[in-house]
Design a protein around this motif. Structure first.
Motif, short mmCIF file in Angstrom:
data_model
loop_
_atom_site.label_atom_id
_atom_site.label_comp_id
_atom_site.label_asym_id
_atom_site.label_seq_id
_atom_site.Cartn_x
_atom_site.Cartn_y
_atom_site.Cartn_z
N SER A 1 1.79 -4.32 -6.62
CA SER A 1 2.13 -5.73 -6.44
C SER A 1 3.56 -5.96 -6.91
O SER A 1 3.92 -5.64 -8.04
CB SER A 1 1.16 -6.61 -7.24
OG SER A 1 1.47 -7.97 -7.07
N SER B 1 -2.78 6.05 -1.25
CA SER B 1 -4.09 5.53 -1.64
C SER B 1 -3.99 4.49 -2.75
O SER B 1 -5.00 3.98 -3.24
CB SER B 1 -4.99 6.68 -2.10
OG SER B 1 -4.40 7.34 -3.23
N ARG B 2 -2.76 4.18 -3.16
CA ARG B 2 -2.54 3.24 -4.25
C ARG B 2 -1.97 1.92 -3.71
O ARG B 2 -1.50 1.84 -2.58
CB ARG B 2 -1.55 3.82 -5.27
CG ARG B 2 -2.05 5.08 -5.94
CD ARG B 2 -1.03 5.64 -6.91
NE ARG B 2 0.21 6.06 -6.25
CZ ARG B 2 1.37 5.45 -6.35
NH1 ARG B 2 1.48 4.37 -7.13
NH2 ARG B 2 2.43 5.91 -5.73
N TYR B 3 -2.03 0.88 -4.57
CA TYR B 3 -1.47 -0.42 -4.24
C TYR B 3 -0.53 -0.84 -5.35
O TYR B 3 -0.77 -0.58 -6.53
CB TYR B 3 -2.56 -1.47 -4.06
CG TYR B 3 -3.38 -1.29 -2.80
CD1 TYR B 3 -3.03 -1.94 -1.62
CD2 TYR B 3 -4.51 -0.47 -2.80
CE1 TYR B 3 -3.78 -1.77 -0.46
CE2 TYR B 3 -5.27 -0.29 -1.65
CZ TYR B 3 -4.90 -0.95 -0.48
OH TYR B 3 -5.63 -0.78 0.65
N LYS C 1 0.85 -1.19 0.00
CA LYS C 1 0.00 0.00 0.00
C LYS C 1 0.88 1.24 0.00
O LYS C 1 1.75 1.40 0.86
CB LYS C 1 -0.92 0.02 1.22
CG LYS C 1 -2.00 1.10 1.17
CD LYS C 1 -2.94 0.96 2.34
CE LYS C 1 -4.12 1.91 2.21
NZ LYS C 1 -3.72 3.32 2.17
#
Length: 251
Positions: free
Chosen positions: A153, A149-151, A146
């Motif tokens: 991978s 406000s973004r994720y 995280k």
């Protein structure tokens, strides 16, 4: 059934050999090894047996170093006086975990379990190993991070190293970016495949592909040259971990 016995105490090895003969007359005890190094050498020279009976505390370290050094897919029955390694044992092909002193009935039940699984997967060792893989805990292949406000991978193959600093843990990827993790370094170590990551000291886990070379350092330690990174204290292998690290690099 070819069996390898890994045990550093001769009285215990003699007792286990006797119990094996009593409980499994068809078993062929092909060898007894006493150390991590001896076991690795034997497996490299002779290939895998059908079954391994393995003590955890050996003369030159914990038996788990064997799995970090050479690929082992044969089923293992662990025999030990310590119960704190059970979870770790079941990550490396364990079908049973027997506490010493091992009795005849304990070993008989463990061997019955081996035979039952082997008969169910009668089409060969490949099927049996597939079952063991189902039993084993899977290692993480990605981290979902995280960032505000973004994720994002991140694949474990994109990780150069993971380090702790001032109570926080960070992941450094191959693009030179660092991301905060919500786990302790001890917990992260349990999530990652030990074939790919090594805890070189208290503060750093490193990916095998990130190591370019090793240089002798003070107090019998090793300084690692990490790709696209300046040498720093974080990349020094602790003295007590140097032998295991060399074996890990020399697979």
């Amino acid at each position: 059934m070819k069996v390898l016995l890994v045990e550093d105490e001769k009285p215990a090895a003699q007792k286990m050999a006797r119990l094996l003969k009593q409980t499994a007359p068809d078993a062929d005890l092909v060898a007894t090894t006493e150390t991590v190094e001896d076991t690795v050498n034997w497996l490299q020279e002779n290939g895998e047996p059908d079954l391994i009976l393995m003590d955890i505390h050996l003369d030159d370290g914990l038996c788990f170093e064997i799995f970090d050094t050479v690929k082992v897919t044969a089923p293992v029955i662990f025999t030990t006086a310590y119960d704190e390694y059970a979870v770790r044992a079941f990550k490396v092909n364990s079908i049973d975990y027997l506490l010493k002193p091992v009795g005849e009935e304990d070993l008989r039940k463990a061997l019955d379990k081996y035979r039952a699984i082997h008969e169910k997967y009668h089409y060969g060792q490949a099927g049996y190993r597939h079952l063991l893989q189902e039993f084993s805990a899977a290692y993480k292949s990605r981290f979902l991070l995280k960032i505000g406000s973004r994720y994002k991978s991140v694949s474990v193959n994109q990780i150069k190293y993971i380090f702790s600093s001032e109570g926080n843990v960070f992941l450094q990827n191959t693009d030179g970016q660092a991301f905060a993790l919500e786990f302790s370094l001890d917990h992260v170590q349990k999530l990652l495949d030990p074939a790919d990551f090594f805890r070189i000291n208290r503060n750093c886990l490193i990916h095998i592909d990130a190591v370019e070379e090793m240089v002798a350092y003070s107090s019998s330690r090793l300084q690692l040259h990490v790709k696209e990174e300046k040498p720093q204290e974080m990349f020094v292998v602790s003295r007590d971990r140097v032998p295991e690290f060399k074996r890990w690099m020399d697979r």
